[in-house]
Design a protein around this motif. Structure first.
Motif, mmCIF file in Angstrom:
data_model
loop_
_atom_site.group_PDB
_atom_site.id
_atom_site.type_symbol
_atom_site.label_atom_id
_atom_site.label_comp_id
_atom_site.label_asym_id
_atom_site.label_seq_id
_atom_site.Cartn_x
_atom_site.Cartn_y
_atom_site.Cartn_z
ATOM 1 N N ALA A 1 0.826 -1.129 0.037
ATOM 2 C CA ALA A 1 -0.029 0.164 -0.091
ATOM 3 C C ALA A 1 0.680 1.359 0.064
ATOM 4 O O ALA A 1 0.582 2.078 -0.778
ATOM 5 C CB ALA A 1 -1.006 0.073 1.178
ATOM 6 N N GLY A 2 1.942 1.199 0.934
ATOM 7 C CA GLY A 2 2.865 2.332 1.012
ATOM 8 C C GLY A 2 3.400 2.520 -0.425
ATOM 9 O O GLY A 2 3.578 3.743 -1.041
ATOM 10 N N LEU A 3 4.046 1.578 -1.071
ATOM 11 C CA LEU A 3 4.632 1.808 -2.269
ATOM 12 C C LEU A 3 3.832 2.245 -3.455
ATOM 13 O O LEU A 3 4.098 3.185 -4.350
ATOM 14 C CB LEU A 3 5.098 0.435 -2.822
ATOM 15 N N ARG A 4 2.545 1.805 -3.432
ATOM 16 C CA ARG A 4 1.507 2.393 -4.369
ATOM 17 C C ARG A 4 1.024 3.660 -4.167
ATOM 18 O O ARG A 4 0.900 4.419 -5.026
ATOM 19 C CB ARG A 4 0.125 1.442 -4.521
ATOM 20 N N SER A 5 1.199 4.215 -3.135
ATOM 21 C CA SER A 5 0.663 5.624 -2.559
ATOM 22 C C SER A 5 1.734 6.453 -3.006
ATOM 23 O O SER A 5 1.574 7.392 -3.467
ATOM 24 C CB SER A 5 0.432 5.575 -0.791
ATOM 25 N N MET A 6 2.867 6.089 -2.787
ATOM 26 C CA MET A 6 4.112 6.813 -3.186
ATOM 27 C C MET A 6 4.400 7.234 -4.675
ATOM 28 O O MET A 6 4.569 8.011 -5.083
ATOM 29 C CB MET A 6 5.404 5.985 -2.635
ATOM 30 N N ALA A 7 4.158 5.636 -5.274
ATOM 31 C CA ALA A 7 4.139 5.812 -6.948
ATOM 32 C C ALA A 7 3.187 6.596 -7.535
ATOM 33 O O ALA A 7 3.333 7.527 -8.500
ATOM 34 C CB ALA A 7 3.925 4.665 -7.304
ATOM 35 N N ARG A 8 1.742 6.536 -6.871
ATOM 36 C CA ARG A 8 0.684 7.536 -7.298
ATOM 37 C C ARG A 8 1.204 9.196 -7.216
ATOM 38 O O ARG A 8 0.907 10.042 -7.885
ATOM 39 C CB ARG A 8 -0.377 7.502 -6.683
ATOM 40 N N ASP A 9 1.796 9.495 -6.155
ATOM 41 C CA ASP A 9 2.165 10.889 -5.847
ATOM 42 C C ASP A 9 3.142 11.275 -7.021
ATOM 43 O O ASP A 9 3.103 12.526 -7.313
ATOM 44 C CB ASP A 9 2.674 11.065 -4.417
ATOM 45 N N VAL A 10 4.350 10.435 -7.106
ATOM 46 C CA VAL A 10 5.353 10.739 -8.164
ATOM 47 C C VAL A 10 4.674 11.003 -9.509
ATOM 48 O O VAL A 10 4.938 11.689 -10.203
ATOM 49 C CB VAL A 10 6.417 9.764 -7.910
#
Length: 417
Positions: A382-391
């Motif tokens: 979940a954290g990786l997906r959230s960070m990727a969406r932000d970038v």
């Protein structure tokens, strides 16, 4: 009664012939004159009482007599030659020397005067024909020259071949010199046999010729690859250009180098990704990068970076962080995702991806070492997906600013500004 001339001093004493036929004495031949020579004759002239007869070749020149069609006998010949840098004299004996002429049968006859004249006229024609197949290229300072085969250059570049085949004297009226649309060369004299480099260094031309003549793979550093790609693009060496582009794509050139080369060599598949990388990258443009990019392009990149910064500031000041499922305050996490995004943008065509596709690419491309740099929250699914969406959203912000200035046509992106 006359008295015979006394015998000169040193003359041979000739006894009278004692043989006779019957009672009559056979007339004897006068003795040979010892003063007589074949070339200068006798100094006494007609007053000499002795016989003036040249020696027979069979007796005097028997060692060198030749029959017609017979080669001369082998003799020992000594020749001297200078060899080595020290100039040491080496003597070689050739005991089985043979003549170079054709001595078989009747031998080689002498050419008729007409044949000699035709042969003399044909030699300049042959020399002109050989020179017509070559092109001489001078360096810009005229200290270096290269003589190259026209066919060799025309084989690899149709554009340069048209330049080499053009003749101002033979061209029809209104036919434009193709060299006018080609950078890097100017004509010398009438331009039929000589060109001069213009704006191209001699050392760069050496690099290009080395790559052009190579029959196997050669090693070139990044600067040499840039020169090779630029000259191959300018002079129409399409096959070499495509291979060099493929090589550079495997070497991970910096965004600034890819942007400059894309515009210099008209590589449309590089320019969008390169400029987006400059806008998203962690470091701002320095003075040298601004100079090579141009003031207009540098200003657009700065606007894109400013738009990303404004978005981040808006998120930090307006969104309730207590509602975030994943909380992360580490700068290294976002830096790791930005590094992954820059690597994704090295692939041609990645700049045209949509937001969801960028998220998928980020999750796929992130390396194991980059994952280790993430905190425990960001490293989770979940954290990786959230960070990727932000970038990915920052990517879309920078893309919108660039497209607002340059539009959707690649030709506009490639124009220096």
């Amino acid at each position: 009664m006359s008295t015979p001339n006394p015998r000169p001093e040193g003359a041979p004493n000739v006894e009278p012939d004692s043989k006779s036929s019957g009672s009559a004495r056979k007339a004897s031949r006068p003795p040979l004159c010892w003063k007589y020579q074949s070339i200068s004759g006798c100094p006494d002239g007609d007053r000499c009482r002795f016989a003036h007869i040249d020696p027979k070749p069979g007796k005097r020149l028997a060692a060198s007599s030749l029959q017609r069609g017979t080669p001369p006998t082998a003799t020992e010949v000594t020749t001297a030659s200078i060899s080595g840098a020290s100039g040491e004299l080496q003597v070689k004996n050739k005991s089985n020397w043979k003549p170079k002429k054709n001595w078989e049968g009747e031998g080689k006859g002498q050419l008729a005067p007409e044949a000699v004249r035709e042969q003399g006229l044909s030699q300049p024609t042959a020399a002109k024909s050989a020179n017509a197949k070559k092109i001489t290229i001078f360096s810009e300072d005229e200290e270096r020259t290269w003589t190259l085969e026209r066919g060799f250059l025309s084989k690899h570049s149709q554009l340069l071949g048209s330049v080499l085949s053009y003749s101002g004297k033979e061209a029809d009226a209104g036919v434009r010199d193709p060299l006018k649309s080609l950078s890097g060369f100017i004509r010398v004299g009438d331009g039929s046999g000589s060109l001069q480099l213009h704006g191209v260094k001699a050392v760069d031309f050496d690099v290009f010729l080395e790559g052009l003549r190579a029959t196997t793979e050669i090693e070139l550093n990044e600067e040499e690859l840039k020169v090779f790609l630029a000259l191959a693009s300018d002079w129409g060496f399409d096959d070499l250009r495509n291979r060099t582009i493929h090589t550079i794509e495997q070497l991970h050139f910096s965004p600034i180098d890819r942007a400059v080369l894309a515009r210099r060599c008209k590589i449309s598949k590089w320019i969008r990704e390169a400029l987006l990388s400059l806008a998203i990258g962690p470091d701002p443009l320095n003075a040298k990068e601004i100079q090579v990019l141009g003031a207009t392009t540098a200003a657009v990149v700065w606007r894109a970076r400013e738009a990303i910064f404004t978005r981040r500031q808006h998120i930090l000041t307006t969104i309730d962080h207590s509602k975030w499922q994943v909380k992360c305050h580490a700068v290294s996490c976002k830096h790791a995702l930005h590094t992954t995004l820059l690597r994704v943008l090295e692939k041609p065509g990645s700049a045209g991806e949509s937001g969801p596709d960028v998220i998928t690419l980020l999750k796929k491309e992130i390396s194991a070492d980059e994952k280790k740099g993430l905190c425990r929250n960001c490293a989770s699914y979940a954290g990786l997906r959230s960070m990727a969406r932000d970038v990915a959203e920052e990517f879309q912000v920078a893309k919108a600013v660039l497209e607002d200035t340059f539009g959707n046509e690649d030709t506009v992106w490639l124009e220096p500004a």
